[in-house]
Motif scaffolding. Structure first.
Motif, mmCIF file in Angstrom:
data_model
loop_
_atom_site.group_PDB
_atom_site.id
_atom_site.type_symbol
_atom_site.label_atom_id
_atom_site.label_comp_id
_atom_site.label_asym_id
_atom_site.label_seq_id
_atom_site.Cartn_x
_atom_site.Cartn_y
_atom_site.Cartn_z
ATOM 1 N N MET A 114 0.822 -1.216 0.000
ATOM 2 C CA MET A 114 0.000 0.000 0.000
ATOM 3 C C MET A 114 0.860 1.272 0.000
ATOM 4 S SD MET A 114 -3.137 -0.584 -0.392
ATOM 5 C CE MET A 114 -3.518 1.149 -0.173
ATOM 6 N N LYS A 115 1.959 1.265 0.758
ATOM 7 C CA LYS A 115 2.813 2.459 0.805
ATOM 8 C C LYS A 115 3.432 2.745 -0.565
ATOM 9 C CE LYS A 115 3.999 2.372 5.717
ATOM 10 N NZ LYS A 115 5.086 2.250 6.721
ATOM 11 N N GLU A 116 3.815 1.679 -1.267
ATOM 12 C CA GLU A 116 4.404 1.852 -2.597
ATOM 13 C C GLU A 116 3.366 2.373 -3.588
ATOM 14 O OE1 GLU A 116 7.883 -1.589 -2.522
ATOM 15 O OE2 GLU A 116 5.792 -2.159 -2.862
ATOM 16 N N VAL A 117 2.135 1.861 -3.492
ATOM 17 C CA VAL A 117 1.058 2.352 -4.350
ATOM 18 C C VAL A 117 0.818 3.834 -4.096
ATOM 19 C CG1 VAL A 117 -1.413 2.224 -4.838
ATOM 20 C CG2 VAL A 117 -0.087 0.123 -4.626
ATOM 21 N N GLU A 118 0.795 4.221 -2.831
ATOM 22 C CA GLU A 118 0.564 5.628 -2.484
ATOM 23 C C GLU A 118 1.680 6.518 -3.030
ATOM 24 O OE1 GLU A 118 0.122 5.602 1.730
ATOM 25 O OE2 GLU A 118 -1.847 4.615 1.663
ATOM 26 N N ARG A 119 2.924 6.038 -2.946
ATOM 27 C CA ARG A 119 4.044 6.823 -3.484
ATOM 28 C C ARG A 119 3.922 6.973 -4.993
ATOM 29 N NH1 ARG A 119 7.957 3.754 -0.587
ATOM 30 N NH2 ARG A 119 9.049 3.279 -2.540
ATOM 31 N N LEU A 120 3.486 5.914 -5.646
ATOM 32 C CA LEU A 120 3.354 5.937 -7.104
ATOM 33 C C LEU A 120 2.242 6.882 -7.544
ATOM 34 C CD1 LEU A 120 4.549 4.478 -9.653
ATOM 35 C CD2 LEU A 120 2.607 2.928 -9.507
ATOM 36 N N LEU A 121 1.138 6.890 -6.794
ATOM 37 C CA LEU A 121 -0.040 7.669 -7.195
ATOM 38 C C LEU A 121 -0.033 9.107 -6.693
ATOM 39 C CD1 LEU A 121 -2.917 5.033 -6.719
ATOM 40 C CD2 LEU A 121 -1.543 5.510 -8.745
ATOM 41 N N ASP A 122 0.778 9.396 -5.681
ATOM 42 C CA ASP A 122 0.739 10.722 -5.057
ATOM 43 C C ASP A 122 1.937 11.593 -5.431
ATOM 44 O OD1 ASP A 122 -1.630 10.086 -3.876
ATOM 45 O OD2 ASP A 122 -0.756 9.503 -1.958
ATOM 46 N N ARG A 133 -2.932 13.599 -17.231
ATOM 47 C CA ARG A 133 -3.189 12.354 -17.963
ATOM 48 C C ARG A 133 -2.564 11.164 -17.251
ATOM 49 N NH1 ARG A 133 0.423 11.022 -22.987
ATOM 50 N NH2 ARG A 133 1.768 10.641 -21.165
ATOM 51 N N ASP A 134 -1.273 11.284 -16.915
ATOM 52 C CA ASP A 134 -0.558 10.183 -16.277
ATOM 53 C C ASP A 134 -1.165 9.856 -14.913
ATOM 54 O OD1 ASP A 134 1.035 10.214 -18.485
ATOM 55 O OD2 ASP A 134 2.747 11.184 -17.509
ATOM 56 N N LYS A 135 -1.525 10.886 -14.176
ATOM 57 C CA LYS A 135 -2.161 10.695 -12.864
ATOM 58 C C LYS A 135 -3.476 9.933 -13.029
ATOM 59 C CE LYS A 135 -3.440 11.865 -8.523
ATOM 60 N NZ LYS A 135 -2.845 11.219 -7.333
ATOM 61 N N ALA A 136 -4.294 10.339 -13.990
ATOM 62 C CA ALA A 136 -5.591 9.686 -14.218
ATOM 63 C C ALA A 136 -5.409 8.240 -14.660
ATOM 64 C CB ALA A 136 -6.394 10.465 -15.256
ATOM 65 N N MET A 137 -4.438 7.969 -15.519
ATOM 66 C CA MET A 137 -4.216 6.600 -15.992
ATOM 67 C C MET A 137 -3.839 5.673 -14.845
ATOM 68 S SD MET A 137 -2.429 6.720 -19.771
ATOM 69 C CE MET A 137 -0.925 7.489 -19.198
ATOM 70 N N LEU A 138 -2.923 6.115 -13.999
ATOM 71 C CA LEU A 138 -2.493 5.276 -12.880
ATOM 72 C C LEU A 138 -3.629 5.053 -11.887
ATOM 73 C CD1 LEU A 138 1.099 6.700 -12.232
ATOM 74 C CD2 LEU A 138 0.485 4.538 -13.310
ATOM 75 N N GLU A 139 -4.401 6.111 -11.618
ATOM 76 C CA GLU A 139 -5.531 5.976 -10.700
ATOM 77 C C GLU A 139 -6.567 4.983 -11.250
ATOM 78 O OE1 GLU A 139 -5.930 6.970 -7.735
ATOM 79 O OE2 GLU A 139 -4.659 8.727 -7.400
ATOM 80 N N VAL A 140 -6.819 5.052 -12.561
ATOM 81 C CA VAL A 140 -7.791 4.138 -13.182
ATOM 82 C C VAL A 140 -7.290 2.696 -13.123
ATOM 83 C CG1 VAL A 140 -8.848 3.469 -15.382
ATOM 84 C CG2 VAL A 140 -8.861 5.858 -14.671
ATOM 85 N N GLU A 207 -11.895 9.940 -30.169
ATOM 86 C CA GLU A 207 -12.695 9.718 -28.967
ATOM 87 C C GLU A 207 -11.894 9.000 -27.883
ATOM 88 O OE1 GLU A 207 -15.948 10.703 -28.250
ATOM 89 O OE2 GLU A 207 -15.490 11.959 -29.987
ATOM 90 N N TYR A 208 -10.635 8.626 -28.200
ATOM 91 C CA TYR A 208 -9.829 7.962 -27.172
ATOM 92 C C TYR A 208 -9.696 8.870 -25.958
ATOM 93 C CZ TYR A 208 -8.374 4.074 -30.161
ATOM 94 O OH TYR A 208 -8.360 2.955 -30.943
ATOM 95 N N LEU A 209 -9.767 8.286 -24.784
ATOM 96 C CA LEU A 209 -9.698 9.073 -23.558
ATOM 97 C C LEU A 209 -8.286 9.595 -23.313
ATOM 98 C CD1 LEU A 209 -11.012 10.105 -20.943
ATOM 99 C CD2 LEU A 209 -10.546 7.857 -19.908
ATOM 100 N N PHE A 210 -7.298 8.719 -23.397
ATOM 101 C CA PHE A 210 -5.921 9.101 -23.082
ATOM 102 C C PHE A 210 -5.111 9.285 -24.368
ATOM 103 C CE2 PHE A 210 -7.278 6.628 -19.284
ATOM 104 C CZ PHE A 210 -7.294 7.697 -18.399
#
Length: 297
Positions: A114-122, A133-140, A207-210
């Motif tokens: 979980m800590k590694e995921v948080e570091r990656l996403l935050d 864009r990159d933030k949204a892709m990783l969160e999705v 129409e591609y999102l990313f």
């Protein structure tokens, strides 16, 4: 036999509706098989092939250093091909019927804690026009567990932010609906409001999102390049793959009590045995925690 192979590929494409990469894998395996049968075994028709010829081909693969997983994949391709030939009356027997599949060693998928995921996403905003864009892709990816190939093919119409879900087309053109968490919804909304418009190209409406820097849909290679950079900045030492967040999504859900069937449905696995590997990952992590913290471990 190559003509029969083309008929088989057409069958996989039209009737079975398999994904392009899966069909390419079948074709690659079977071309090497047919080449061996014709050149080494001197057989020119499906009816001439016997079990011993298949065994010799598999022995050749083993001598070439192919893994049990690769050999098992070849067997599956060969078996499907001969079943097709028998059904279509191209051959009068199936020589693959008693061929045993070797047991491939199952390697546990690499996951982030979980800590590694948080570091990656935050990661802090670096001012790049690709940050949202990159933030949204990783969160999705972490919110839904979808494959990278599914992520890059999402369109604007596949995402329903007010309802909190996205629509995804997976392997075999199978559709599934997956919930979106609030954090992922917010990240997508920020990207749509402030980021995507900067990437759009008037020459290439899509129409591609990313989108990439040309205003076109992002490629797997483009995403993978960005992920490695992001992980490096986040200080994550583990070896990452494009599936790392998918594996982490499934493992963390099961660790927190999610139902295995529900996880199977969200991942789009046809067979629950594929999903069960994540229960082994969870058990392994529990053992590690026990050994680390129990005073008499």
């Amino acid at each position: 036999m190559n003509d029969h192979l083309q008929d088989f590929i057409h069958y996989l494409m039209i009737e079975k509706g398999l994904a392009r990469n899966t069909i390419m894998s079948y074709e690659r395996d079977l071309r090497s098989y047919i080449l061996f049968i014709e050149k080494k075994m001197m057989k020119q028709s499906m009816n001439e092939i016997e079990r011993v010829h298949i065994v010799q081909f598999l022995a050749q693969l083993k001598d070439d250093g192919k893994s049990a997983k690769t050999i098992a994949r070849h067997i599956a391709s060969i078996r499907s091909f001969h079943q097709f030939a028998l059904r279509e009356k191209i051959a009068d027997h199936d020589p693959s019927i008693h061929i045993e599949t070797p047991q491939a060693e199952k390697s546990l998928p690499k996951v982030l804690n979980m800590k590694e995921v948080e570091r990656l996403l935050d990661l802090p905003n670096n001012g790049s026009r690709f940050y949202l864009r990159d933030k949204a892709m990783l969160e999705v990816l972490y919110a839904t567990g979808i494959r990278v190939s599914e992520l890059i093919h999402l369109t604007i119409n596949d995402v329903h932010l007010t309802m909190g879900f996205l629509r995804c087309i997976g392997k075999g053109n199978k559709e599934r609906i997956i919930p979106l968490g609030k954090t992922a919804q917010a990240a997508i909304q920020d990207y749509l409001d402030k980021g995507r418009q900067q990437l759009l190209s008037p020459k290439h409406p899509t129409e591609y999102l990313f989108l990439n820097h040309h205003g076109k849909g992002l490629s797997r290679q483009g995403f993978w390049k960005n992920l490695k950079k992001t992980a490096q900045v986040a200080g994550i030492q583990k070896e990452l793959t494009p599936h790392t967040l998918r594996h982490s999504f499934a493992t963390h859900l099961l660790e927190n009590g999610a139902d295995l069937r529900a996880v199977q449905e969200m991942l789009g696995h046809a067979d629950i045995s594929t999903t069960q590997i994540y229960t082994h990952v969870s058990k392994t992590r529990l053992k590690d925690v026990y050994k680390q913290f129990h005073p008499r471990a």
